[in-house]
Design a protein around this motif. Sequence first.
Motif, short mmCIF file in Angstrom:
data_model
loop_
_atom_site.label_atom_id
_atom_site.label_comp_id
_atom_site.label_asym_id
_atom_site.label_seq_id
_atom_site.Cartn_x
_atom_site.Cartn_y
_atom_site.Cartn_z
N UNK A 224 0.82 -1.20 0.00
CA UNK A 224 0.00 0.00 0.00
C UNK A 224 0.86 1.26 0.00
N UNK A 225 2.13 1.11 0.37
CA UNK A 225 3.02 2.26 0.40
C UNK A 225 3.75 2.48 -0.92
N UNK A 226 3.62 1.52 -1.83
CA UNK A 226 4.32 1.66 -3.10
C UNK A 226 3.66 2.75 -3.94
N UNK A 227 4.42 3.49 -4.72
CA UNK A 227 3.85 4.56 -5.56
C UNK A 227 3.02 3.99 -6.70
N UNK A 228 2.14 4.80 -7.23
CA UNK A 228 1.23 4.35 -8.28
C UNK A 228 1.97 3.96 -9.55
N UNK A 229 3.18 4.50 -9.78
CA UNK A 229 3.91 4.16 -11.01
C UNK A 229 4.62 2.81 -10.92
N UNK A 230 4.68 2.23 -9.71
CA UNK A 230 5.37 0.96 -9.54
C UNK A 230 4.62 -0.15 -10.28
N UNK A 231 5.35 -1.09 -10.93
CA UNK A 231 4.66 -2.17 -11.67
C UNK A 231 3.63 -2.90 -10.79
N UNK A 232 2.43 -3.03 -11.34
CA UNK A 232 1.35 -3.70 -10.61
C UNK A 232 0.52 -2.78 -9.75
N UNK A 233 0.93 -1.50 -9.63
CA UNK A 233 0.23 -0.58 -8.74
C UNK A 233 -0.73 0.35 -9.47
N UNK A 234 -1.17 -0.05 -10.66
CA UNK A 234 -2.19 0.75 -11.35
C UNK A 234 -3.45 0.84 -10.51
N UNK A 235 -3.63 -0.12 -9.59
CA UNK A 235 -4.80 -0.10 -8.72
C UNK A 235 -4.82 1.18 -7.87
N UNK A 236 -3.65 1.72 -7.56
CA UNK A 236 -3.62 2.94 -6.75
C UNK A 236 -4.09 4.15 -7.54
#
Length: 502
Positions: A224-236
Amino acid sequence: MSSDWRDVCIGALICATLVGAVRCGMERRKMLPLPPGPRAIPFIGNVRGIDINAPWLAYTEWGKRYGDIVYSHLLGQQIIVINSEKVAIELLEKRSHNYSNRPTLPTSALFGLDFNTVLIEYGARWRRQRRVFHQAFRAEAALSYRPMQQRKAQQLIRDMLDTPEEFIKHVHTYSSSLIMSALYDYETERDDALVELIWKSLKLAVQELRPEVAALFTAFPIFLRLPAWFPGMSIKRKATQSREWVREWMNDPFQLALKRTAEGTAQLSMVSNALRRIDGKNSSGEMTIIKESAATAFGAASETTSGVLQVFILAMVLFPEIQVKAHTLIDAVVGASRLPTFEDRSSLQYIDAILRETLRWHPILPLSTPHASVDSDVYEGFYIPKGAAIVPNVWAMSQNEHKYPNPSQFSPERFLNADGSLNDDTVNIAYGFGRRICVGRHLADASLWIAISCLLTTFAFSKRTGANGDAVDFEVEWSSGVAIHPLPFPCSITPRLRKVDI
């Protein structure tokens, strides 16, 4: 599963320790076994053979192999799958004090839905919201909405007569306008911008708030702390958009209802009646409770009502012989010059049977909403751990061949006695269990019945015909997510030869 999510899952495996396995092992009582279940993959859990778009199918197969109560786990989250109505009643209703909680879902807060009555944990906040619902939609109170429901059903018929090929849009409009009126005394317009915004938010939530996603974030909250640009974090990125839409969804219609109530022009609605009861006082955040309850109700009611009506139309297309019986009965009871009303319901019990069979044939909430055990428990010699997610597999219950022979067949006669009267099976499994049962089920039942009876009065539903005049077969496809519905399918909707003044 998308490549982004595969990357995240691979990362989860690399980061995983033995914590999940240890936790599961510590929960095992030396004297009492966990319920039986499939063999798990170390650290991950039970994922073999599961279609993430339709996990209830695998759970149903597990039920045939292991029994009515099955144990599994996913990334350390212990899961008890209930595959029979009997076990669901024994645990979720008769022991509701222990099974009225919900699993912790970090994705709810991520998407701005941590206010939602359906999703929040059992406690004081839930009880306050539930009280607002009960006052508005209990069986006696729901009767007061019938004139509005009749009027909305008539509008549905007019829309279908104008553009029958847009039937999916029309049932969406019907369900949205009905619940917006019941909640806020809000009259929707064609292509209403506020309703469209809420539907977009709901669609996003239904697609993204899947159990396996919640399990991943529960097991590895660091993600949940990973940035939205991180792979797989499009959910953010999607979650940021969701939170913005949800704020508007909660506030805009509530403010309109608040203004009308203050001016003394508000008509019957859940919000206006609740505001009158508190008489303008906002003690202990009562207005917030009302606002949260209303926003929850729209999401729960509009999605389900629309989905059930789409399933109904699909069933009529695939099983045209049912319509013939319904048309004959309606013509005998109602005549050819008007639409049915609620006063006709006792004489149109076959329509009730069609509604019940629609709920059973393909439930739109095939896994209901998971419960959670407050404390550890024992059922028929099996140990149920504290905090386990309790998943009622409504699909397995609705397809029970012992209770419903030939379950893939659409047969309203299942719900009729020999004399044509309705039997005692009301398909309550479609509305949930125990203290978490849908409090708006009386309103939903009436909304569905009046829509189905009016549609059957006015239209015939059939497959499209090809150039040679033969019916064209098609393969039914279904959406994925928490709530499902048939994807757009070809059909012909033609008016019957009647002289109804609508």
